[in-house]
Write a protein that holds these residues in place. Structure first.
Motif, mmCIF file in Angstrom:
data_model
loop_
_atom_site.group_PDB
_atom_site.id
_atom_site.type_symbol
_atom_site.label_atom_id
_atom_site.label_comp_id
_atom_site.label_asym_id
_atom_site.label_seq_id
_atom_site.Cartn_x
_atom_site.Cartn_y
_atom_site.Cartn_z
ATOM 1 N N LEU A 130 0.813 -1.222 0.000
ATOM 2 C CA LEU A 130 0.000 0.000 0.000
ATOM 3 C C LEU A 130 0.845 1.271 0.000
ATOM 4 O O LEU A 130 0.323 2.366 -0.164
ATOM 5 C CB LEU A 130 -0.967 -0.009 1.181
ATOM 6 C CG LEU A 130 -2.069 -1.048 1.038
ATOM 7 C CD1 LEU A 130 -2.853 -1.181 2.326
ATOM 8 C CD2 LEU A 130 -2.991 -0.700 -0.106
ATOM 9 N N GLY A 131 2.150 1.120 0.187
ATOM 10 C CA GLY A 131 3.052 2.271 0.069
ATOM 11 C C GLY A 131 2.783 3.387 1.046
ATOM 12 O O GLY A 131 2.795 3.201 2.243
ATOM 13 N N ASP A 132 2.503 4.570 0.535
ATOM 14 C CA ASP A 132 2.370 5.771 1.349
ATOM 15 C C ASP A 132 0.941 5.919 1.888
ATOM 16 O O ASP A 132 0.128 6.667 1.364
ATOM 17 C CB ASP A 132 2.749 6.996 0.511
ATOM 18 C CG ASP A 132 2.756 8.284 1.311
ATOM 19 O OD1 ASP A 132 2.618 8.232 2.553
ATOM 20 O OD2 ASP A 132 2.894 9.351 0.691
ATOM 21 N N VAL A 133 0.651 5.195 2.969
ATOM 22 C CA VAL A 133 -0.705 5.247 3.533
ATOM 23 C C VAL A 133 -0.997 6.597 4.171
ATOM 24 O O VAL A 133 -2.153 7.019 4.233
ATOM 25 C CB VAL A 133 -0.981 4.115 4.545
ATOM 26 C CG1 VAL A 133 -0.762 2.761 3.913
ATOM 27 C CG2 VAL A 133 -0.162 4.263 5.800
ATOM 28 N N GLU A 134 0.040 7.285 4.628
ATOM 29 C CA GLU A 134 -0.181 8.578 5.271
ATOM 30 C C GLU A 134 -0.845 9.554 4.301
ATOM 31 O O GLU A 134 -1.755 10.287 4.670
ATOM 32 C CB GLU A 134 1.125 9.152 5.810
ATOM 33 C CG GLU A 134 0.908 10.402 6.620
ATOM 34 C CD GLU A 134 2.152 10.860 7.363
ATOM 35 O OE1 GLU A 134 2.012 11.741 8.219
ATOM 36 O OE2 GLU A 134 3.255 10.347 7.088
ATOM 37 N N ARG A 135 -0.424 9.554 3.053
ATOM 38 C CA ARG A 135 -1.007 10.440 2.042
ATOM 39 C C ARG A 135 -2.506 10.149 1.884
ATOM 40 O O ARG A 135 -3.322 11.071 1.848
ATOM 41 C CB ARG A 135 -0.285 10.254 0.701
ATOM 42 C CG ARG A 135 -0.877 11.058 -0.439
ATOM 43 C CD ARG A 135 -0.255 10.683 -1.783
ATOM 44 N NE ARG A 135 -0.213 9.263 -2.072
ATOM 45 C CZ ARG A 135 -1.271 8.542 -2.473
ATOM 46 N NH1 ARG A 135 -2.443 9.100 -2.632
ATOM 47 N NH2 ARG A 135 -1.134 7.255 -2.723
ATOM 48 N N VAL A 136 -2.873 8.877 1.819
ATOM 49 C CA VAL A 136 -4.279 8.499 1.672
ATOM 50 C C VAL A 136 -5.067 8.920 2.911
ATOM 51 O O VAL A 136 -6.162 9.484 2.809
ATOM 52 C CB VAL A 136 -4.421 6.977 1.424
ATOM 53 C CG1 VAL A 136 -5.885 6.568 1.389
ATOM 54 C CG2 VAL A 136 -3.714 6.584 0.129
ATOM 55 N N MET A 137 -4.511 8.663 4.080
ATOM 56 C CA MET A 137 -5.206 9.009 5.322
ATOM 57 C C MET A 137 -5.355 10.524 5.477
ATOM 58 O O MET A 137 -6.406 11.005 5.903
ATOM 59 C CB MET A 137 -4.503 8.371 6.505
ATOM 60 C CG MET A 137 -4.546 6.849 6.421
ATOM 61 S SD MET A 137 -3.714 6.072 7.770
ATOM 62 C CE MET A 137 -5.151 5.606 8.705
ATOM 63 N N GLN A 138 -4.323 11.267 5.135
ATOM 64 C CA GLN A 138 -4.417 12.728 5.204
ATOM 65 C C GLN A 138 -5.474 13.246 4.244
ATOM 66 O O GLN A 138 -6.159 14.221 4.535
ATOM 67 C CB GLN A 138 -3.060 13.367 4.909
ATOM 68 C CG GLN A 138 -2.093 13.241 6.053
ATOM 69 C CD GLN A 138 -0.718 13.790 5.717
ATOM 70 O OE1 GLN A 138 -0.323 13.871 4.556
ATOM 71 N NE2 GLN A 138 0.017 14.153 6.751
ATOM 72 N N GLY A 139 -5.623 12.586 3.112
ATOM 73 C CA GLY A 139 -6.650 12.964 2.152
ATOM 74 C C GLY A 139 -8.058 12.799 2.712
ATOM 75 O O GLY A 139 -9.005 13.415 2.229
ATOM 76 N N GLU A 140 -8.187 11.986 3.748
ATOM 77 C CA GLU A 140 -9.480 11.786 4.420
ATOM 78 C C GLU A 140 -9.562 12.565 5.734
ATOM 79 O O GLU A 140 -10.437 12.331 6.556
ATOM 80 C CB GLU A 140 -9.712 10.291 4.672
ATOM 81 C CG GLU A 140 -9.812 9.464 3.410
ATOM 82 C CD GLU A 140 -10.981 9.859 2.516
ATOM 83 O OE1 GLU A 140 -11.970 10.432 3.025
ATOM 84 O OE2 GLU A 140 -10.910 9.602 1.300
#
Length: 138
Positions: A10-20
């Motif tokens: 899943l790589g950069d999960v922080e980016r996805v989570m910050q997007g939410e």
């Protein structure tokens, strides 16, 4: 934070989570210093933040397992479960959380991530499912 911390496929999960609308507050699972890709990562949260209700979820990345981190992760999982917080686990962290929750990890090894929510287990197969899980938390 775990030695050799990573989020696998899943790589950069922080980016996805910050997007939410979520942000990550690292918690150390050992006393060792942590450097990821040459960058020092400083813990900004403690188990007390879970116990006192200041965190919305617990995120356990994959990493190099060792006895100290396994015990510390089990403490964090127990604290999150006591508060009914969702636990997002990735890579090797999936098996570690499953063991801490007394769930058989064998059926979960094909998924890059898993959300443990109370007694329910939801696989995370891709960034879209991760975004959905993060949106439900936020």
């Amino acid at each position: 934070m775990r030695r050799s911390m990573n989020f696998g496929a899943l790589g950069d999960v922080e980016r996805v989570m910050q997007g939410e609308g979520l942000s990550l507050a690292p918690i150390a699972t050992s006393d060792a210093s942590m450097a990821i890709g040459g960058i020092s990562v400083i813990p900004t949260a403690t188990v007390g933040d879970i116990v006192e209700g200041r965190l919305a979820a617990l995120v356990i990345p994959g990493g190099a397992p060792d006895a100290d981190s396994e015990g510390r992760t089990a403490e964090l999982v127990a604290a999150a479960r006591a508060r009914n917080l969702p636990i997002l686990a990735f890579g090797e962290g999936v098996a570690q959380v499953a063991r801490a929750m007394e769930v058989d990890p064998a059926g979960l090894s094909d998924f890059p991530g898993v959300v443990f929510s109370n007694a329910d287990v939801f696989p995370i197969r891709d960034e879209e499912q991760l975004g959905t899980a993060a949106a439900a938390i936020g």
